[in-house]
Structure formats: C-alpha cells, structure tokens
Write a protein that holds these residues in place. Sequence first.
Motif, PDB file in Angstrom:
ATOM      1  N   MET A 124      77.740  43.998  25.927  1.00  0.00           N
ATOM      2  CA  MET A 124      78.635  44.991  25.335  1.00  0.00           C
ATOM      3  C   MET A 124      79.330  45.815  26.418  1.00  0.00           C
ATOM      4  SD  MET A 124      76.400  46.485  22.150  1.00  0.00           S
ATOM      5  CE  MET A 124      77.569  47.811  21.836  1.00  0.00           C
ATOM      6  N   ALA A 176      72.129  42.084  24.926  1.00  0.00           N
ATOM      7  CA  ALA A 176      73.228  42.569  24.091  1.00  0.00           C
ATOM      8  C   ALA A 176      73.880  43.800  24.710  1.00  0.00           C
ATOM      9  CB  ALA A 176      72.726  42.877  22.686  1.00  0.00           C
ATOM     10  N   LEU A 197      77.333  46.671  17.924  1.00  0.00           N
ATOM     11  CA  LEU A 197      78.082  45.475  18.301  1.00  0.00           C
ATOM     12  C   LEU A 197      79.276  45.289  17.370  1.00  0.00           C
ATOM     13  CD1 LEU A 197      74.962  43.249  18.852  1.00  0.00           C
ATOM     14  CD2 LEU A 197      76.769  43.463  20.570  1.00  0.00           C
TER      15      LEU A 197
END
Length: 222
Positions: free
Chosen positions: A100, A96, A142
């Motif tokens: 990102m 993640a 996120l």
Amino acid sequence: MRILLTGATGTAGSGVLRQAIADPAVEGITVLARRAPKESSQKVLFVQHDDFTDYSKVKGSLVGHDAALWCLGTSQSRVDRPTLHRITVDFAIAGAKALMATNPDIQFLHLSGGGADPTLKSRMPLAQEKGQAETALESLGLANVWHFRPGYIHPAEPVEKPLLQDRLMWFAEPLFRRVAPFGMVNADDLGKAMLKVAKEGHAQRVLENREIRRLAGLANGI
C-alpha cells in the motif's frame, strides 16, 4: 497489468504463476520468494526475499504493480501455532502495508481457505488464523481486497516432502472429483479465478470454492 505474487513455489502459487505467464493481459510478474520458482518466463522477475515482516531491502521492487496475489501460506500440520500465526497473519499484514505504501491503489487478492472463521469460533487453528488475517486485511483501508476460500487444492504434481495426508489426497483425488467436485479445485483453476478477479474485479469480497470454480469456467461451479 503487472502483478506481484507470493507463495509461487507452493501448490496454489505455482498454479497462479503458470496461469499468469500464459495470460496475455499480464505484462509482468514480480515473484517475491525465498527461492526461485520452477516456472520461468521473460515476464517473471524473481526477487529473493527472506523476511516477510520487513520490506526495506526490496522496497524498490514493490513499485508499479496493479495487483498483489498473496498465496504465501502453510499447513497447520507442518508448523506449530505461533509459526502458523506468523506466516498466516503477520506476513500478510506486513506485506499488504508495504505494498500500500508504494502502490496506494493496489488490489490485494488474499488466498484464505475453506472454513476460514473471522468469529474465531472454529476449533481448527488454520480456520482461526485465516479468519484473523481476513479481518486484519479488511481494516487496513486497501483500495480493493478479496479473500479466496478454496477447499482442497489439487496440485499439478505431487508436493515436495509430502505428509501422509498429501499422499492420501493425491491418490484419492479421482474419487473426490467424482463424489464432491464442489469441495476441491485444481491449482491452475484457482490461478485462473484469481487472475480473472484481478483483471475484472468482483462484487463479493469473500469467494468460496463454488464461486472460484465458476470463475475458472467450470460448469455451474461444480
């Protein structure tokens, strides 16, 4: 839409991949995996990747995605607890963060699991680890993150190197489907549900099995 998919050689990920290939709204699919998936298409770009804690060698392949469907995982019956934590929590967080950094607005769809417990009160190791992963992902900032908590995921074909539980569930599936369909979902229906959320979003951040089935078009989620 362009998506990045992990876990494409597993039960859930292969279902997602089949549905993504069939979906005209999905223009490109980057499969990040140790080995190539069985499903192939001109849409699919396979990127071989062995270390899911370090993305420096594949950074260029992470650029240009609208959504990441994180289906990488394992069973608590197949690995020890430290390895379960590494695959379930550490891999998801590292992935993640890397995504990102290259796609600030990326939507992250996390394959969690039925019974996932962010409070860590469950006695089931996988429930605790999935709960930790959910909590950690929520803290990253996120743009959008959704956690899918399916029950039993029925594969399109028998799993490779099946454990006893895999063999039992394969043969018990017709009865399970009649008695408690709300507690299971086919891998391809899970794929349909995840792609629908990737394209349209969803008000709920945590999607339990009944909602997954409803999103896949199954009547009343049952």
